[in-house]
Write an enzyme that holds these catalytic residues in place. Structure first.
Site, short mmCIF file in Angstrom:
data_model
loop_
_atom_site.label_atom_id
_atom_site.label_comp_id
_atom_site.label_asym_id
_atom_site.label_seq_id
_atom_site.Cartn_x
_atom_site.Cartn_y
_atom_site.Cartn_z
N HIS A 87 0.32 -37.92 6.66
CA HIS A 87 -0.29 -36.75 6.00
C HIS A 87 -0.27 -36.92 4.48
O HIS A 87 -1.30 -36.74 3.80
CB HIS A 87 0.48 -35.48 6.36
N LYS B 239 0.84 -1.22 0.00
CA LYS B 239 0.00 0.00 0.00
C LYS B 239 0.87 1.26 0.00
O LYS B 239 0.64 2.18 -0.78
CB LYS B 239 -0.93 -0.01 1.23
N GLU C 283 4.61 -37.79 9.10
CA GLU C 283 4.57 -36.98 7.87
C GLU C 283 4.10 -37.80 6.67
O GLU C 283 3.37 -37.29 5.82
CB GLU C 283 5.96 -36.38 7.59
#
Length: 607
Positions: free
Chosen positions: A434, A215, A431
């Protein structure tokens, strides 16, 4: 070039510095030099010698102290000061009366110099010191420079023309925002084109979006393109201790802007002074007066002169409605997180500043950095350059870029943390759990990388999934699959080790948040249908949520959330049970190599 920037000069010492030097010298002379010289000129005698001198008539003046007698005698044509002990007797005064003069032979313990310093010089010095101290403090609090009483002066930084060095070409990933701001630049260059048709330029444009999306950079680019004076100030600089000072600064800022029109006034973090007026007695009177003055000034100035107000905030929902109405901030420009093409463009812009290999694929890096802001992408490029330097290379490679994404997401590799063999094995199965659940479900993002190398964020390992395309909507099935993937790590631990660990804490948090959002905000519950049970505020700052329902409904929501997560947990456990041999094979490979790429994972899975 900053007009307020002064040339480097040798700093002048304040006046009080010299006052203190003079005072110190006088005190040293009084306490050391004068007493020493006086003591050296006094001769000590006995009391008998004193009486003999009195009888002989050579004593001129006598000073009687409590236990000492000072007197003067004629010696070789000049007076000698003598000193003797005092012996009290009833005839002392009668013996001396008429033969000597009583007076002050030597200075008292408080010399005239010290008396003069304490009575006159010291009060004057203290008054000057206190006056200068108060003057500097007040001038600083009012926005003035040292030694000047600049009450209510605006301390906005002023940049002239394109000296900021930033153009629209330096801003990428925000094409819509640039298009809206280009119109403002064109108006500042060619106001007649708009005035002929009767169009008026918006008095103000408000840039809203998450932190780090550019911005402030866009505002500076507008000034750079328009080549007009650019006033930059933060909203917090208007807030003062004394009521009315912030309003005075607003008046001074707009006065300067009108004098230098056409120009751009940029107020960063405008929510500091633009918060809603709630009418509470405990409100900040100074902030409200500053806001009222800002509203008055925005109504009062003529937009045809070419004074454009730009504001930036990441809390638009907290702004006062009077500030957002047409005629003040007419235009609201969203500066959102960049999409896939925007991320690729931003990476290319920042990559111009470093040396990179010719084969770097910015598209793949942009895919892996999904959800990253412009500031985070700039940090990714910089981290890649730093990694190349650490490894002794003269340019950054694709591997540097990919590793820098992981650094920004999960932190640096924690090389001094060594997992035990059992912990390493548990993390490997966790892991792979997953990844395997994700791979066996449709509508799920492909696995990009799996690692069990600990990171500084606290993660002992992680599984990275990367979508092939950009998604703006998520179906109920996709969300449920994501919850199942998050529970896959815990399900693998339960299946293989018949126990659970604390490693799934972050997975549990994310799964619960997703499930609650499905029920309370997305209307994905059969029982509540399309009824919002939760409201979200500060969407650009993490999104604070609050339930808007009865206690009975909250209890029912909690029950629904538990059911949803439990159902997906069971589905993940079933997927892993059906593919337990692949689970063992992949976990063994990950345990031995510590990292698996998406290609290696799919190759082993499809054998």
């Amino acid at each position: 070039m900053d007009l307020n920037e002064l040339k480097d000069k040798k700093p002048k010492r304040p006046l009080i510095f010299y006052y203190l030097i003079v005072l110190g010298v006088l005190l040293l002379l009084n306490f050391f030099v004068v007493p020493t010289m006086t003591q050296r000129s006094i001769r000590e005698t006995t009391y008998d010698q004193f009486l003999d001198a009195v009888n002989e008539g050579i004593v001129d003046e006598v000073q009687l102290d409590s236990d000492v007698i000072y007197y003067t005698v004629e010696s070789d044509g000049h007076q000698q000061i003598c000193k003797t002990g005092r012996i009290y007797d009833m005839q002392e005064v009668n013996r001396l009366y008429g033969k000597v003069h009583f007076g002050q032979v030597i200075p008292t313990r408080q010399s005239p110099i010290l008396s003069f310093l304490i009575s006159w010089i010291l009060p004057i010095v203290l008054i000057i010191v206190i006056g200068q101290f108060i003057s500097r403090k007040m001038a600083k609090s009012m926005g003035g420079g040292p030694g000047a009483m600049m009450f209510g002066k605006s301390n906005a930084k002023i940049y002239v023309k394109s000296s900021t060095g930033i153009k629209f070409s330096d801003v990428a990933g925000e094409d819509e925002a640039k298009e809206l701001l280009t119109e403002i630049v064109d108006y500042l260059h060619n106001p007649q084109k708009y005035q002929e048709i009767g169009a008026k330029m918006p008095k103000g444009a408000l840039l809203v979006g998450p932190p780090g999306t550019g911005k402030t950079l866009l505002a500076k680019a507008v000034a750079g393109e328009a080549e007009v004076p650019f006033f930059s100030i933060s909203g917090s600089e208007f807030v003062e201790m004394f009521v009315g000072m912030g309003a005075a600064k607003v008046r001074d800022l707009f006065k300067q802007a009108n004098e230098k029109a056409p120009c751009i006034v940029f107020i960063d973090e405008i929510d500091t002074i633009g918060k809603k007026r709630d009418g509470q007695i405990t409100g900040n009177d100074e902030r409200e007066q500053t806001l009222n003055q800002l509203l008055t000034e925005m109504d009062g100035f003529d937009s045809s002169k070419g004074v454009v107000i730009l504001g930036a905030t990441n809390r638009p929902d907290s702004l006062d409605p009077a500030l957002l109405r047409p005629g003040r901030f007419d235009r609201r420009i969203p500066v959102e997180l960049p999409d896939l093409q925007g991320r690729e463009d931003i990476l290319k812009v920042h990559a111009k500043n470093i040396k990179i290999a010719d084969n770097v694929n910015f598209r793949e890096i942009a895919k892996a950095a999904s959800g990253a802001s412009g500031a985070e992408l700039a940090n990714i490029v910089n981290e890649a350059a730093l990694r190349a330097v650490r490894d002794g290379r003269r340019f950054a490679t694709q591997a540097d870029m990919e590793e820098s994404i992981e650094v920004v997401i999960a932190g640096y590799q924690k090389k001094n943390r060594v997992l035990s063999e059992k912990e390493k094995l548990i993390v490997s199965y966790h892991e792979i759990g997953h990844a395997l659940v994700a791979a066996k479900q449709t509508e799920s993002a492909p696995v990009h990388k799996i690692t069990i190398i600990p990171r500084t964020s606290g993660a002992l390992g992680y599984t990275m999934q990367v979508d092939e395309d950009e998604h703006y909507l998520m179906s109920k099935e996709e969300l449920e699959n994501k919850i199942a993937t998050l529970t896959g790590g815990r399900a693998a631990e339960e299946l293989i080790f018949h126990s659970i660990t604390t490693g799934a804490s972050n997975d549990i948090e994310q799964a619960t948040k997703l499930a609650r959002g499905m029920i309370t905000r997305f209307g994905m519950s059969d029982e509540f249908d399309m009824v919002a049970m939760e409201t979200v505020s500060n969407q650009y700052l993490g999104g604070d949520s609050s339930l808007a329902c009865s206690f009975e409904t909250q209890t029912e929501i909690d029950r629904k959330v538990v059911e949803l997560v439990k159902r997906q947990h069971e589905k993940a456990a079933q997927i892993l049970q059906e593919n337990i041999m692949k689970l063992h094979e992949l976990a063994k490979f990950l345990y031995e190599n510590e990292t698996i790429t998406g290609e290696q994972f799919m190759d082993i899975l499809n054998r």
